[in-house]
Structure formats: C-alpha cells, structure tokens
Scaffold this motif. Sequence first.
Motif, PDB file in Angstrom:
ATOM      1  N   CYS A  30       5.103   1.401  13.565  1.00 31.15           N
ATOM      2  CA  CYS A  30       5.691   0.219  12.918  1.00 31.15           C
ATOM      3  C   CYS A  30       5.331   0.190  11.438  1.00 31.15           C
ATOM      4  O   CYS A  30       6.189  -0.037  10.580  1.00 31.15           O
ATOM      5  CB  CYS A  30       5.203  -1.061  13.592  1.00 31.15           C
ATOM      6  SG  CYS A  30       5.876  -1.344  15.242  1.00 31.15           S
ATOM      7  N   LEU A  31       4.058   0.422  11.134  1.00 33.83           N
ATOM      8  CA  LEU A  31       3.613   0.442   9.740  1.00 33.83           C
ATOM      9  C   LEU A  31       4.317   1.560   8.970  1.00 33.83           C
ATOM     10  O   LEU A  31       4.798   1.348   7.861  1.00 33.83           O
ATOM     11  CB  LEU A  31       2.094   0.623   9.662  1.00 33.83           C
ATOM     12  CG  LEU A  31       1.498   0.790   8.263  1.00 33.83           C
ATOM     13  CD1 LEU A  31       1.846  -0.384   7.358  1.00 33.83           C
ATOM     14  CD2 LEU A  31      -0.012   0.986   8.363  1.00 33.83           C
ATOM     15  N   LEU A  37       8.565  -0.139   1.923  1.00 39.71           N
ATOM     16  CA  LEU A  37       8.729  -1.432   1.254  1.00 39.71           C
ATOM     17  C   LEU A  37       7.486  -1.810   0.459  1.00 39.71           C
ATOM     18  O   LEU A  37       7.567  -2.554  -0.511  1.00 39.71           O
ATOM     19  CB  LEU A  37       9.026  -2.526   2.281  1.00 39.71           C
ATOM     20  CG  LEU A  37      10.264  -2.278   3.147  1.00 39.71           C
ATOM     21  CD1 LEU A  37      10.377  -3.345   4.214  1.00 39.71           C
ATOM     22  CD2 LEU A  37      11.513  -2.215   2.291  1.00 39.71           C
ATOM     23  N   LEU A  38       6.350  -1.292   0.866  1.00 40.17           N
ATOM     24  CA  LEU A  38       5.078  -1.568   0.203  1.00 40.17           C
ATOM     25  C   LEU A  38       4.743  -0.479  -0.815  1.00 40.17           C
ATOM     26  O   LEU A  38       4.329  -0.771  -1.927  1.00 40.17           O
ATOM     27  CB  LEU A  38       3.952  -1.670   1.242  1.00 40.17           C
ATOM     28  CG  LEU A  38       2.528  -1.821   0.714  1.00 40.17           C
ATOM     29  CD1 LEU A  38       2.354  -3.169   0.033  1.00 40.17           C
ATOM     30  CD2 LEU A  38       1.529  -1.677   1.866  1.00 40.17           C
ATOM     31  N   ALA A  39       4.899   0.765  -0.388  1.00 39.37           N
ATOM     32  CA  ALA A  39       4.456   1.893  -1.206  1.00 39.37           C
ATOM     33  C   ALA A  39       5.433   3.058  -1.075  1.00 39.37           C
ATOM     34  O   ALA A  39       5.149   4.038  -0.390  1.00 39.37           O
ATOM     35  CB  ALA A  39       3.053   2.317  -0.765  1.00 39.37           C
ATOM     36  N   PRO A  40       6.594   2.960  -1.722  1.00 42.61           N
ATOM     37  CA  PRO A  40       7.603   4.010  -1.561  1.00 42.61           C
ATOM     38  C   PRO A  40       7.142   5.387  -2.032  1.00 42.61           C
ATOM     39  O   PRO A  40       7.630   6.400  -1.549  1.00 42.61           O
ATOM     40  CB  PRO A  40       8.784   3.518  -2.406  1.00 42.61           C
ATOM     41  CG  PRO A  40       8.253   2.449  -3.272  1.00 42.61           C
ATOM     42  CD  PRO A  40       7.030   1.903  -2.624  1.00 42.61           C
ATOM     43  N   ASP A  41       6.177   5.420  -2.911  1.00 42.25           N
ATOM     44  CA  ASP A  41       5.687   6.688  -3.448  1.00 42.25           C
ATOM     45  C   ASP A  41       4.461   7.226  -2.707  1.00 42.25           C
ATOM     46  O   ASP A  41       3.863   8.210  -3.124  1.00 42.25           O
ATOM     47  CB  ASP A  41       5.357   6.522  -4.934  1.00 42.25           C
ATOM     48  CG  ASP A  41       4.309   5.453  -5.187  1.00 42.25           C
ATOM     49  OD1 ASP A  41       4.115   4.566  -4.329  1.00 42.25           O
ATOM     50  OD2 ASP A  41       3.665   5.504  -6.253  1.00 42.25           O
ATOM     51  N   LEU A  72      -3.717   3.211  -0.173  1.00 44.55           N
ATOM     52  CA  LEU A  72      -2.771   2.107  -0.332  1.00 44.55           C
ATOM     53  C   LEU A  72      -3.294   1.009  -1.253  1.00 44.55           C
ATOM     54  O   LEU A  72      -2.594   0.027  -1.498  1.00 44.55           O
ATOM     55  CB  LEU A  72      -2.431   1.507   1.033  1.00 44.55           C
ATOM     56  CG  LEU A  72      -1.618   2.412   1.954  1.00 44.55           C
ATOM     57  CD1 LEU A  72      -1.506   1.804   3.346  1.00 44.55           C
ATOM     58  CD2 LEU A  72      -0.248   2.679   1.357  1.00 44.55           C
ATOM     59  N   ASP A  73      -4.508   1.190  -1.752  1.00 48.91           N
ATOM     60  CA  ASP A  73      -5.095   0.187  -2.633  1.00 48.91           C
ATOM     61  C   ASP A  73      -4.184  -0.043  -3.836  1.00 48.91           C
ATOM     62  O   ASP A  73      -3.771   0.888  -4.513  1.00 48.91           O
ATOM     63  CB  ASP A  73      -6.481   0.639  -3.103  1.00 48.91           C
ATOM     64  CG  ASP A  73      -7.234  -0.466  -3.802  1.00 48.91           C
ATOM     65  OD1 ASP A  73      -7.122  -1.628  -3.363  1.00 48.91           O
ATOM     66  OD2 ASP A  73      -7.927  -0.167  -4.787  1.00 48.91           O
ATOM     67  N   GLY A  74      -3.842  -1.277  -4.057  1.00 50.96           N
ATOM     68  CA  GLY A  74      -2.988  -1.634  -5.181  1.00 50.96           C
ATOM     69  C   GLY A  74      -1.507  -1.461  -4.923  1.00 50.96           C
ATOM     70  O   GLY A  74      -0.692  -1.829  -5.766  1.00 50.96           O
ATOM     71  N   ALA A  75      -1.132  -0.893  -3.788  1.00 48.45           N
ATOM     72  CA  ALA A  75       0.289  -0.687  -3.488  1.00 48.45           C
ATOM     73  C   ALA A  75       0.991  -2.026  -3.333  1.00 48.45           C
ATOM     74  O   ALA A  75       0.448  -2.967  -2.763  1.00 48.45           O
ATOM     75  CB  ALA A  75       0.457   0.122  -2.203  1.00 48.45           C
ATOM     76  N   GLY A  76       2.182  -2.103  -3.849  1.00 44.47           N
ATOM     77  CA  GLY A  76       2.986  -3.313  -3.725  1.00 44.47           C
ATOM     78  C   GLY A  76       2.619  -4.408  -4.689  1.00 44.47           C
ATOM     79  O   GLY A  76       3.275  -5.442  -4.718  1.00 44.47           O
ATOM     80  N   VAL A  86       6.699  -7.663   1.177  1.00 44.96           N
ATOM     81  CA  VAL A  86       5.550  -6.884   0.710  1.00 44.96           C
ATOM     82  C   VAL A  86       4.264  -7.467   1.295  1.00 44.96           C
ATOM     83  O   VAL A  86       3.390  -6.728   1.759  1.00 44.96           O
ATOM     84  CB  VAL A  86       5.504  -6.837  -0.837  1.00 44.96           C
ATOM     85  CG1 VAL A  86       4.203  -6.218  -1.330  1.00 44.96           C
ATOM     86  CG2 VAL A  86       6.704  -6.067  -1.372  1.00 44.96           C
ATOM     87  N   THR A  87       4.173  -8.779   1.320  1.00 49.72           N
ATOM     88  CA  THR A  87       2.995  -9.436   1.888  1.00 49.72           C
ATOM     89  C   THR A  87       2.857  -9.112   3.373  1.00 49.72           C
ATOM     90  O   THR A  87       1.753  -8.836   3.861  1.00 49.72           O
ATOM     91  CB  THR A  87       3.083 -10.965   1.672  1.00 49.72           C
ATOM     92  OG1 THR A  87       3.171 -11.218   0.269  1.00 49.72           O
ATOM     93  CG2 THR A  87       1.885 -11.679   2.247  1.00 49.72           C
ATOM     94  N   LEU A  88       3.965  -9.135   4.094  1.00 55.87           N
ATOM     95  CA  LEU A  88       3.939  -8.828   5.533  1.00 55.87           C
ATOM     96  C   LEU A  88       3.490  -7.387   5.788  1.00 55.87           C
ATOM     97  O   LEU A  88       2.646  -7.132   6.655  1.00 55.87           O
ATOM     98  CB  LEU A  88       5.320  -9.053   6.150  1.00 55.87           C
ATOM     99  CG  LEU A  88       5.783 -10.489   6.299  1.00 55.87           C
ATOM    100  CD1 LEU A  88       7.257 -10.548   6.674  1.00 55.87           C
ATOM    101  CD2 LEU A  88       4.938 -11.218   7.338  1.00 55.87           C
ATOM    102  N   VAL A  89       4.051  -6.458   5.036  1.00 52.86           N
ATOM    103  CA  VAL A  89       3.699  -5.048   5.232  1.00 52.86           C
ATOM    104  C   VAL A  89       2.263  -4.791   4.792  1.00 52.86           C
ATOM    105  O   VAL A  89       1.530  -4.045   5.441  1.00 52.86           O
ATOM    106  CB  VAL A  89       4.703  -4.117   4.517  1.00 52.86           C
ATOM    107  CG1 VAL A  89       4.311  -2.657   4.691  1.00 52.86           C
ATOM    108  CG2 VAL A  89       6.120  -4.349   5.046  1.00 52.86           C
ATOM    109  N   ARG A  90       1.827  -5.446   3.716  1.00 57.19           N
ATOM    110  CA  ARG A  90       0.434  -5.322   3.268  1.00 57.19           C
ATOM    111  C   ARG A  90      -0.508  -5.797   4.379  1.00 57.19           C
ATOM    112  O   ARG A  90      -1.531  -5.177   4.648  1.00 57.19           O
ATOM    113  CB  ARG A  90       0.238  -6.135   1.982  1.00 57.19           C
ATOM    114  CG  ARG A  90      -1.184  -6.441   1.584  1.00 57.19           C
ATOM    115  CD  ARG A  90      -2.096  -5.287   1.348  1.00 57.19           C
ATOM    116  NE  ARG A  90      -1.684  -4.427   0.278  1.00 57.19           N
ATOM    117  CZ  ARG A  90      -2.122  -3.166   0.166  1.00 57.19           C
ATOM    118  NH1 ARG A  90      -2.960  -2.656   1.023  1.00 57.19           N
ATOM    119  NH2 ARG A  90      -1.727  -2.414  -0.826  1.00 57.19           N
TER     120      ARG A  90
END
Length: 178
Positions: A30-31, A37-41, A72-76, A86-90
């Motif tokens: 799922c993640l 949506l959070l970290a496309p790169d 993922l630190d700082g992503a989004g 973004v908040t949900l995926v974070r």
Amino acid sequence: MTSSSSTGRSLAELIDGTDGRGLAAAGLACLDRCLPLLAPDRAEVLRPVWAAVARADAAAWAEAVGKARVGLDGAGGGAADDGGVVTLVRAMADGMPAEWAEGPLRAWAERCSTVALAVHRLYDVGEDGPLHTGELRRQLAVLDAVSHGPTGLRRARELSVEGGRVLRAVVSRRARSA
C-alpha cells in the motif's frame, strides 16, 4: 475495507487471517503504491524493506525500516498537500513499525489499507470509481499472493509497481488539466 473478494471474505477478514510476513507485505505494498505522491524521486527507498520482508528477519526489518525513514526524511515537505494526500502518505511511512511482530504489523497493514483506499478515492471520479475499485482489487490480490508464502512476494511487488504507475498517471493527468 468493506468490499469482499471472490471468496466472499472481506479485506478486513483477509488481513486478520494473514501472518507477519503477509502483513508486512500488505502494508508495504500500500505504501509503495502511494509513495509517488510523497516522494516521486525516491522510488527505490523501499527496496531494502521488501528484501527484509522476503527474509522475514526481525533485525533486517528494523534496519531496513530505519534506512527507509532516513531516505524519506523531508520528502513531501515542499509539495502541495492536495486534499491532505501528502499528509496521509507521510503517516503511512512514519507508521512503519520497526518491530517485526504481528500486533504492530497488523495495525500498520490495516491503517495502510484504509489510507491507500482513501487516497485513491480522493483522485477518483466517484465514491467507488475505477481508481478506488482498482486499489481494492490490488489489495485483495496482494493478500492472495502473500498467502502462498515467500514466492508470492514477487507478485505483490509487481502489483505495487503497477498500482504506483496507475496512480502517478492519474495524478499527472489531473495536474495537466488543472
């Protein structure tokens, strides 16, 4: 988590009957599908976590989760939070339990399932439109694949990659038409 599979069991029932490896794979899938949506790169940041699921090793899982969090630190942070996505995926990423135990993994898999369905519904054309329905189908297929043991993990990952592509395409189309 209300719809049912072809066997008549609901998604919640299937998650409830899944072992630790299956729960980790279900939450991670799922993640993985929502991660663009959070970290496309940062698509590959979850690869070591998938490898830890394959080994079902508590130490490898904890280490891989720690590395993914750092990755993922700082992503989004700079992204527009379209409807809170973004908040949900974070929250999904931050909720990844470091402990390889069925209780925390089950709670995380259930949250990830609910969040992934909600995210897909936000981008869909209606309450139970094709994007939401496709996500539900993928979640059921992932749970079916992982029920066959470690051999099903490859299929679960393929479903995640496919779902991530679909979601990225929808989001991209939506951004172009806005």
